[in-house]
Scaffold this active site. Structure first.
Site, mmCIF file in Angstrom:
data_model
loop_
_atom_site.group_PDB
_atom_site.id
_atom_site.type_symbol
_atom_site.label_atom_id
_atom_site.label_comp_id
_atom_site.label_asym_id
_atom_site.label_seq_id
_atom_site.Cartn_x
_atom_site.Cartn_y
_atom_site.Cartn_z
ATOM 1 N N SER A 136 0.857 -1.203 0.000
ATOM 2 C CA SER A 136 0.000 0.000 0.000
ATOM 3 C C SER A 136 0.880 1.236 0.000
ATOM 4 C CB SER A 136 -0.888 0.019 1.247
ATOM 5 O OG SER A 136 -1.533 1.278 1.352
ATOM 6 N N TYR A 149 -0.980 -0.042 10.443
ATOM 7 C CA TYR A 149 -1.184 -0.479 9.052
ATOM 8 C C TYR A 149 0.009 -0.067 8.188
ATOM 9 C CZ TYR A 149 -3.453 -1.002 4.454
ATOM 10 O OH TYR A 149 -3.758 -1.367 3.164
HETATM 11 N N1 LIG Z 1 -8.819 -1.010 -0.734
HETATM 12 C C1 LIG Z 1 -7.807 -0.183 -0.658
HETATM 13 O O1 LIG Z 1 -7.980 1.058 -0.719
HETATM 14 C C2 LIG Z 1 -6.399 -0.703 -0.539
HETATM 15 C C3 LIG Z 1 -5.341 0.187 -0.775
HETATM 16 C C4 LIG Z 1 -4.036 -0.268 -0.664
HETATM 17 C C5 LIG Z 1 -3.796 -1.589 -0.334
HETATM 18 N N2 LIG Z 1 -4.848 -2.455 -0.097
HETATM 19 C C6 LIG Z 1 -4.519 -3.847 0.246
HETATM 20 O O2 LIG Z 1 -5.160 -4.712 -0.670
HETATM 21 C C7 LIG Z 1 -5.450 -5.971 -0.045
HETATM 22 C C8 LIG Z 1 -6.921 -6.322 -0.254
HETATM 23 O O3 LIG Z 1 -7.711 -5.278 0.272
HETATM 24 P P1 LIG Z 1 -9.243 -5.084 -0.162
HETATM 25 O O4 LIG Z 1 -9.522 -3.640 -0.082
HETATM 26 O O5 LIG Z 1 -9.515 -5.812 -1.417
HETATM 27 O O6 LIG Z 1 -9.972 -5.811 1.074
HETATM 28 P P2 LIG Z 1 -11.467 -6.416 1.218
HETATM 29 O O7 LIG Z 1 -12.355 -5.861 0.183
HETATM 30 O O8 LIG Z 1 -11.798 -6.230 2.647
HETATM 31 O O9 LIG Z 1 -11.241 -7.981 0.918
HETATM 32 C C9 LIG Z 1 -10.391 -8.685 1.771
HETATM 33 C C10 LIG Z 1 -10.156 -10.073 1.238
HETATM 34 O O10 LIG Z 1 -9.171 -10.692 2.081
HETATM 35 C C11 LIG Z 1 -9.728 -11.826 2.691
HETATM 36 N N3 LIG Z 1 -9.250 -11.967 4.054
HETATM 37 C C12 LIG Z 1 -9.417 -11.104 5.092
HETATM 38 N N4 LIG Z 1 -8.846 -11.607 6.195
HETATM 39 C C13 LIG Z 1 -8.307 -12.814 5.833
HETATM 40 C C14 LIG Z 1 -7.613 -13.817 6.535
HETATM 41 N N5 LIG Z 1 -7.343 -13.703 7.848
HETATM 42 N N6 LIG Z 1 -7.231 -14.935 5.859
HETATM 43 C C15 LIG Z 1 -7.526 -15.079 4.541
HETATM 44 N N7 LIG Z 1 -8.192 -14.162 3.827
HETATM 45 C C16 LIG Z 1 -8.573 -13.033 4.480
HETATM 46 C C17 LIG Z 1 -11.234 -11.671 2.631
HETATM 47 O O11 LIG Z 1 -11.809 -12.986 2.675
HETATM 48 P P3 LIG Z 1 -13.369 -13.224 3.107
HETATM 49 O O12 LIG Z 1 -14.171 -12.833 1.873
HETATM 50 O O13 LIG Z 1 -13.479 -14.669 3.408
HETATM 51 O O14 LIG Z 1 -13.643 -12.341 4.266
HETATM 52 C C18 LIG Z 1 -11.393 -10.956 1.294
HETATM 53 O O15 LIG Z 1 -11.340 -11.872 0.208
HETATM 54 C C19 LIG Z 1 -5.050 -5.808 1.420
HETATM 55 O O16 LIG Z 1 -3.753 -6.349 1.603
HETATM 56 C C20 LIG Z 1 -5.020 -4.287 1.614
HETATM 57 O O17 LIG Z 1 -4.148 -3.901 2.642
HETATM 58 C C21 LIG Z 1 -6.133 -2.018 -0.199
#
Ligand SMILES: NC(=O)c1ccc[n+]([C@@H]2O[C@H](COP(=O)([O-])OP(=O)(O)OC[C@H]3O[C@@H](n4cnc5c(N)ncnc54)[C@H](OP(=O)(O)O)[C@@H]3O)[C@@H](O)[C@H]2O)c1
Length: 241
Positions: A136, A149
């Protein structure tokens, strides 16, 4: 199709950025293991969507913050070409309210889980494989509310460079992709409307990133065309200034 005959594992492939990555890798011909922890139905939907488009995928449950469950996960996977360490979350509370549970929760998934998933994966990843860690732009610093984070993602970047040196001789690349704000559930929960508007205006394109913006970059890093990129952090934030 650039990833025919490749086998990929996407952690947290059931929703958000991971879902888009799973769909994108499958569209390039890869077989995709779609990992999830709580939302089995969402993971099944991803597999159904992949199969409806003529691709191949299977769900695999594991809480990546639990070392025992990571081990069980790799009991199911005998060979891999691509690992996308995507599972992660960010929680934001005032600096003086950060306690050990808050700290350990994020480090256990975002860092420890990613580290041990990678170590298990390297036992089954074939030469010429690809590892992509979802980091990130938060790693560059955040307010105190996002200190933990930010620290987890800085650790992901450091780990990315370190491990790339160990696996280079096998032709395996290891890279991090650092998105800016991306429209997902994690993002929706973390920020109010005013903050979202401000973040959109930070991009030269005046919008929030979409999951496909990130999935396309990950697919490129997994392709043969990216064989000379390793140990690097690719910043994907729409030109945040
Ligand atoms: N969204 C943003 O703005 C953003 C920006 C920069 C970086 N990121 C990074 O991108 C990645 C994904 O974020 P996102 O925004 O797509 O999140 P999200 O929409 O909340 O989706 C999270 C995903 O991770 C899974 N997950 C959560 N906890 C887990 C665990 N303990 N073991 C296995 N799977 C787990 C969830 O599975 P379930 O469906 O089973 O709950 C879901 O598939 C993260 O690493 C985050 O830090 C996000």
């Amino acid at each position: 199709m650039q990833l025919e005959n490749k086998i990929a594992l996407v952690t947290g492939g059931s929703r958000g950025i991971g879902r888009a990555i799973a769909l994108r890798l499958a569209s390039e011909g890869a077989f995709v293991w779609v990992n999830y922890t709580k939302h089995q139905e969402a993971a099944h939907e991803v597999v159904a969507q992949i199969e409806a488009a003529g691709g191949h995928a299977q769900t695999v449950h594991a809480d990546i913050s639990d070392l025992g469950q990571i081990e069980t996960l790799f009991g199911n996977i005998e060979a891999l070409d691509i690992l996308v360490n995507n599972a992660g979350y960010g929680d934001f509370v005032p600096f003086d309210k950060i306690d050990a549970a808050h700290f350990d929760g994020m480090f256990n998934l975002n860092v420890r889980g990613l580290f041990f998933t990678t170590r298990h994966a390297l036992r089954v990843i074939r030469d010429g494989g690809r590892i992509v860690n979802i980091s990130s732009i938060a790693s560059r610093g955040f307010s105190g509310e996002g200190a933990v984070y930010a620290s987890t993602k800085a650790a992901v970047n450091a780990f990315t460079t370190a491990i790339s040196k160990d696996v280079g001789a096998r032709g395996i690349t290891v890279n991090a992709v650092s998105p800016g704000p991306v429209q997902t559930e994690l993002f929706d929960v973390a920020f109010d409307d005013e903050a979202k508007k401000r973040m959109a205006s930070n991009s030269v394109f005046n919008r929030i990133g979409q999951t496909d913006d990130i999935a396309d970059i990950v697919a490129f890093l997994c392709s043969d065309g990216a064989r000379w990129i390793t140990g690097r952090e690719i910043v994907a934030d729409g030109g945040v200034i």
